[in-house]
Design a protein around this motif. Structure first.
Motif, PDB file in Angstrom:
ATOM      1  N   GLN A 161       0.811  -1.210   0.000  1.00 24.28           N
ATOM      2  CA  GLN A 161       0.000   0.000   0.000  1.00 24.28           C
ATOM      3  C   GLN A 161       0.848   1.266   0.000  1.00 24.28           C
ATOM      4  OE1 GLN A 161      -3.454  -0.050  -0.335  1.00 24.28           O
ATOM      5  NE2 GLN A 161      -2.883  -2.159  -0.788  1.00 24.28           N
ATOM      6  N   LYS A 162       2.043   1.178   0.597  1.00 26.11           N
ATOM      7  CA  LYS A 162       2.912   2.353   0.708  1.00 26.11           C
ATOM      8  C   LYS A 162       4.350   1.946   0.393  1.00 26.11           C
ATOM      9  CE  LYS A 162       3.771   6.260   3.796  1.00 26.11           C
ATOM     10  NZ  LYS A 162       3.485   6.794   5.131  1.00 26.11           N
TER      11      LYS A 162
ATOM     12  N   ALA B 192      15.518   2.633  -9.846  1.00 27.16           N
ATOM     13  CA  ALA B 192      14.654   2.301  -8.714  1.00 27.16           C
ATOM     14  C   ALA B 192      13.366   3.119  -8.777  1.00 27.16           C
ATOM     15  CB  ALA B 192      15.388   2.546  -7.394  1.00 27.16           C
ATOM     16  N   PHE B 193      13.474   4.378  -9.150  1.00 24.89           N
ATOM     17  CA  PHE B 193      12.320   5.269  -9.308  1.00 24.89           C
ATOM     18  C   PHE B 193      11.333   4.678 -10.317  1.00 24.89           C
ATOM     19  CE2 PHE B 193      10.666   8.732 -12.054  1.00 24.89           C
ATOM     20  CZ  PHE B 193       9.848   9.397 -11.149  1.00 24.89           C
ATOM     21  N   ASN B 194      11.845   4.267 -11.469  1.00 24.29           N
ATOM     22  CA  ASN B 194      10.981   3.685 -12.503  1.00 24.29           C
ATOM     23  C   ASN B 194      10.339   2.378 -12.039  1.00 24.29           C
ATOM     24  OD1 ASN B 194      11.281   5.731 -14.475  1.00 24.29           O
ATOM     25  ND2 ASN B 194      13.287   4.923 -15.002  1.00 24.29           N
ATOM     26  N   ARG B 195      11.102   1.571 -11.323  1.00 23.23           N
ATOM     27  CA  ARG B 195      10.551   0.319 -10.791  1.00 23.23           C
ATOM     28  C   ARG B 195       9.457   0.616  -9.767  1.00 23.23           C
ATOM     29  NH1 ARG B 195      13.018  -4.629 -10.092  1.00 23.23           N
ATOM     30  NH2 ARG B 195      13.771  -4.160 -12.181  1.00 23.23           N
ATOM     31  N   ALA B 196       9.672   1.622  -8.933  1.00 21.46           N
ATOM     32  CA  ALA B 196       8.676   1.969  -7.912  1.00 21.46           C
ATOM     33  C   ALA B 196       7.347   2.361  -8.556  1.00 21.46           C
ATOM     34  CB  ALA B 196       9.198   3.097  -7.024  1.00 21.46           C
ATOM     35  N   ILE B 197       7.416   3.074  -9.666  1.00 20.60           N
ATOM     36  CA  ILE B 197       6.184   3.451 -10.372  1.00 20.60           C
ATOM     37  C   ILE B 197       5.442   2.201 -10.824  1.00 20.60           C
ATOM     38  CG2 ILE B 197       5.261   4.552 -12.456  1.00 20.60           C
ATOM     39  CD1 ILE B 197       7.523   6.653 -12.169  1.00 20.60           C
ATOM     40  N   LEU B 198       6.163   1.254 -11.419  1.00 18.91           N
ATOM     41  CA  LEU B 198       5.523   0.019 -11.886  1.00 18.91           C
ATOM     42  C   LEU B 198       4.898  -0.768 -10.737  1.00 18.91           C
ATOM     43  CD1 LEU B 198       8.196  -1.216 -14.467  1.00 18.91           C
ATOM     44  CD2 LEU B 198       5.987  -0.133 -14.957  1.00 18.91           C
ATOM     45  N   VAL B 199       5.645  -0.916  -9.652  1.00 18.09           N
ATOM     46  CA  VAL B 199       5.148  -1.677  -8.502  1.00 18.09           C
ATOM     47  C   VAL B 199       3.941  -0.972  -7.883  1.00 18.09           C
ATOM     48  CG1 VAL B 199       5.712  -2.578  -6.209  1.00 18.09           C
ATOM     49  CG2 VAL B 199       7.392  -2.745  -8.061  1.00 18.09           C
ATOM     50  N   ALA B 200       4.005   0.346  -7.776  1.00 17.54           N
ATOM     51  CA  ALA B 200       2.886   1.104  -7.206  1.00 17.54           C
ATOM     52  C   ALA B 200       1.637   0.955  -8.062  1.00 17.54           C
ATOM     53  CB  ALA B 200       3.261   2.575  -7.053  1.00 17.54           C
ATOM     54  N   LYS B 201       1.796   1.038  -9.365  1.00 20.06           N
ATOM     55  CA  LYS B 201       0.642   0.885 -10.258  1.00 20.06           C
ATOM     56  C   LYS B 201       0.050  -0.521 -10.159  1.00 20.06           C
ATOM     57  CE  LYS B 201       0.862   2.691 -14.398  1.00 20.06           C
ATOM     58  NZ  LYS B 201       1.354   3.143 -15.713  1.00 20.06           N
TER      59      LYS B 201
ATOM     60  N   GLY C  99       0.363   7.779 -13.556  1.00 23.99           N
ATOM     61  CA  GLY C  99      -0.840   7.129 -13.054  1.00 23.99           C
ATOM     62  C   GLY C  99      -0.846   6.742 -11.595  1.00 23.99           C
ATOM     63  N   VAL C 100       0.096   7.256 -10.827  1.00 24.38           N
ATOM     64  CA  VAL C 100       0.103   7.006  -9.375  1.00 24.38           C
ATOM     65  C   VAL C 100      -0.347   8.301  -8.705  1.00 24.38           C
ATOM     66  CG1 VAL C 100       1.477   6.346  -7.362  1.00 24.38           C
ATOM     67  CG2 VAL C 100       1.996   5.350  -9.605  1.00 24.38           C
ATOM     68  N   PRO C 101      -1.585   8.353  -8.220  1.00 24.92           N
ATOM     69  CA  PRO C 101      -2.126   9.628  -7.742  1.00 24.92           C
ATOM     70  C   PRO C 101      -1.623  10.114  -6.385  1.00 24.92           C
ATOM     71  CG  PRO C 101      -3.755   7.888  -7.493  1.00 24.92           C
ATOM     72  CD  PRO C 101      -2.572   7.273  -8.180  1.00 24.92           C
ATOM     73  N   ILE C 102      -1.178   9.195  -5.530  1.00 23.53           N
ATOM     74  CA  ILE C 102      -0.753   9.602  -4.188  1.00 23.53           C
ATOM     75  C   ILE C 102       0.764   9.507  -4.097  1.00 23.53           C
ATOM     76  CG2 ILE C 102      -0.963   9.205  -1.711  1.00 23.53           C
ATOM     77  CD1 ILE C 102      -3.700   7.899  -2.321  1.00 23.53           C
ATOM     78  N   VAL C 103       1.407  10.689  -4.075  1.00 22.97           N
ATOM     79  CA  VAL C 103       2.860  10.772  -4.047  1.00 22.97           C
ATOM     80  C   VAL C 103       3.267  11.783  -2.988  1.00 22.97           C
ATOM     81  CG1 VAL C 103       4.951  11.178  -5.392  1.00 22.97           C
ATOM     82  CG2 VAL C 103       2.872  10.402  -6.546  1.00 22.97           C
ATOM     83  N   GLU C 104       4.200  11.394  -2.158  1.00 24.82           N
ATOM     84  CA  GLU C 104       4.725  12.285  -1.118  1.00 24.82           C
ATOM     85  C   GLU C 104       6.218  12.467  -1.353  1.00 24.82           C
ATOM     86  OE1 GLU C 104       5.287  12.401   3.741  1.00 24.82           O
ATOM     87  OE2 GLU C 104       4.250  10.721   2.826  1.00 24.82           O
TER      88      GLU C 104
END
Length: 140
Positions: free
Chosen positions: A6-7, A21-30, A80-85
């Motif tokens: 979830q986070k 890692a940034f690009n992978r995080a986007i894929l995993v988050a989606k 496409g990941v709407p919640i980003v901090e």
């Protein structure tokens, strides 16, 4: 059993590895419908002794990092990941990343260091793996 996260926190130092890692995080988050924390750490340990620690320099680095991180945040939202901090803190990466509340997965680049450095201090990624209480994914 595959865990649904979830986070997700991703370590960003603007290196080639951290951008992977940034690009992978986007894929995993989606894939998980998860939120992302983009985390950049101003490594005050590298500033040397307390007497040499220049507060203005640290603040300048923090401001520059925040600008870059806002650009990355926009990329994440556009993907496409709407919640980003965005998190920019001073300290050591392994301490900051492993103490983030509620994070279920940390994604970071598996950057290499020389064998001598690794024997003396260990890599940041290695220390994150050791200290984290959540899952860690290293990206090459």
């Amino acid at each position: 059993m595959i865990k649904h996260y979830q986070k997700i926190a991703v370590a960003i130092d603007f290196s080639k590895q951290s951008m992977k890692a940034f690009n992978r995080a986007i894929l995993v988050a989606k894939d998980n419908g998860a939120s992302i924390q983009l985390v950049n750490v101003i490594d005050t340990k590298s500033f040397g002794s307390v007497a040499a620690y220049d507060l203005e320099y640290a603040e300048q680095l923090k401001e520059e990092s925040l600008k870059k991180m806002d650009g990355l945040k926009n990329e994440v939202v556009a993907a496409g990941v709407p919640i980003v901090e965005v998190v920019v803190k001073e300290g050591t990466a392994q301490e900051i990343l492993t103490e983030l509340p509620g994070v279920e997965l940390i994604i970071c680049g598996a950057t290499g260091v020389t064998n001598i450095e690794k024997m003396v201090i260990g890599s940041v990624a290695e220390q994150i793996v050791r200290l984290a209480t959540c899952d860690v994914q290293l990206v090459r």
